[in-house]
Scaffold this active site. Sequence first.
Site, PDB file in Angstrom:
ATOM      1  N   HIS A 171      15.222  -3.591 -29.265  1.00  9.60           N
ATOM      2  CA  HIS A 171      16.222  -4.467 -29.797  1.00  9.60           C
ATOM      3  C   HIS A 171      17.328  -3.666 -30.367  1.00  9.60           C
ATOM      4  CE1 HIS A 171      14.355  -3.031 -33.688  1.00  9.60           C
ATOM      5  NE2 HIS A 171      15.524  -3.321 -34.091  1.00  9.60           N
ATOM      6  N   ASP A 208       8.817  -3.216 -27.636  1.00  7.11           N
ATOM      7  CA  ASP A 208      10.118  -2.920 -28.328  1.00  7.11           C
ATOM      8  C   ASP A 208      10.441  -1.643 -28.401  1.00  7.11           C
ATOM      9  OD1 ASP A 208      12.502  -3.471 -29.790  1.00  7.11           O
ATOM     10  OD2 ASP A 208      11.442  -3.340 -31.932  1.00  7.11           O
ATOM     11  N   SER A 237      15.507   1.209 -37.613  1.00  7.13           N
ATOM     12  CA  SER A 237      14.843   0.810 -36.394  1.00  7.13           C
ATOM     13  C   SER A 237      14.934   2.108 -35.289  1.00  7.13           C
ATOM     14  CB  SER A 237      15.248  -0.448 -35.771  1.00  7.13           C
ATOM     15  OG  SER A 237      14.862  -1.468 -36.635  1.00  7.13           O
TER      16      SER A 237
END
Length: 315
Positions: A59, A89, A168
């Site tokens: 992402h 992911d 992230s």
Amino acid sequence: MSADPLDSYSATVIRVAAAVTPLVAALEMTGTGRAGRRTGGAGSAVLFTSDGYLLTNAHVVGGAASGHAVFADGTSTAVEVVGADPLSDLAVVHGRAPTAAPADMGDAESLRVGQLVIAVGNPLGLSGSVTAGVVSGLGRSIPVWSGRNRRVIEDVIQTDAALNPGSSGGALADARGRIVGINTAVAGVGLGLAVPINATSRRIIASLLKDGRVRRAYLGLVNTPVQLQPSAVVRTGRRQGLLVVEVLPGSPAERAGLRAGDILLKVGQVSVSNAESLQKLLFAEAIGEPLDLAVLRDGTELRVVAVPAEMTENQ
């Protein structure tokens, strides 16, 4: 007089931070999608090979093909996207070979709830930020949205180590400085999630390096590990299974008749007790092949046959 326990804790966090921080880069992806809209995002990435390959989140990469990585010491490199797998992911990008040795990749299978973990990333643009906490849960399976499409990321690590936007793609390390997860999401106050480094994710990374993509079989289940009741243990001979929390509409699991509340015991001849034990059975070779499932429903053991489909961007 005994040493203050905090001193030992602090020493561990300081040592891990010193080892891991140089290997975590701030990542900014750039690209242009349909109608000239900007694609890609910003986050972190972890150096995992000596020749410049970095691991991050799918992402974070978004639809971008290239970007820029800046390490904590100020060195920078342009990066190109090698491949991304939205289901896990995970994504791999490649830049200039660094002078630092790559991260020591561990195995999340050794983690235990309550174990110390240290997160390193670039939250809110603050490079080299370090937070510490414990493993709060293992084997989680979470639904996420990608545009208008819903996906399921399986087998994530839950931690209370503080994560913020920009974390992230950063590293989750154990007390020995081994990377055991890639931070993926902030689910709420005191609740962070990370993709585990284990046999399945290593297989995903290898596929991204080789082919730039991962072909995945798809059942469409949101599940969580569960301990069986004593009466069920006697009937089935098994102590654990996977509780079906949700069956995604239109999925192979729905077509096979699976329901929320079912407990998945076996897939084919393999017992399943966590998300990884199911996920590692759902690679390319399972697509389109009948899969025999042993299910516990309302105390009765049933046999269900599902035919996994190939995971697409619409699932």
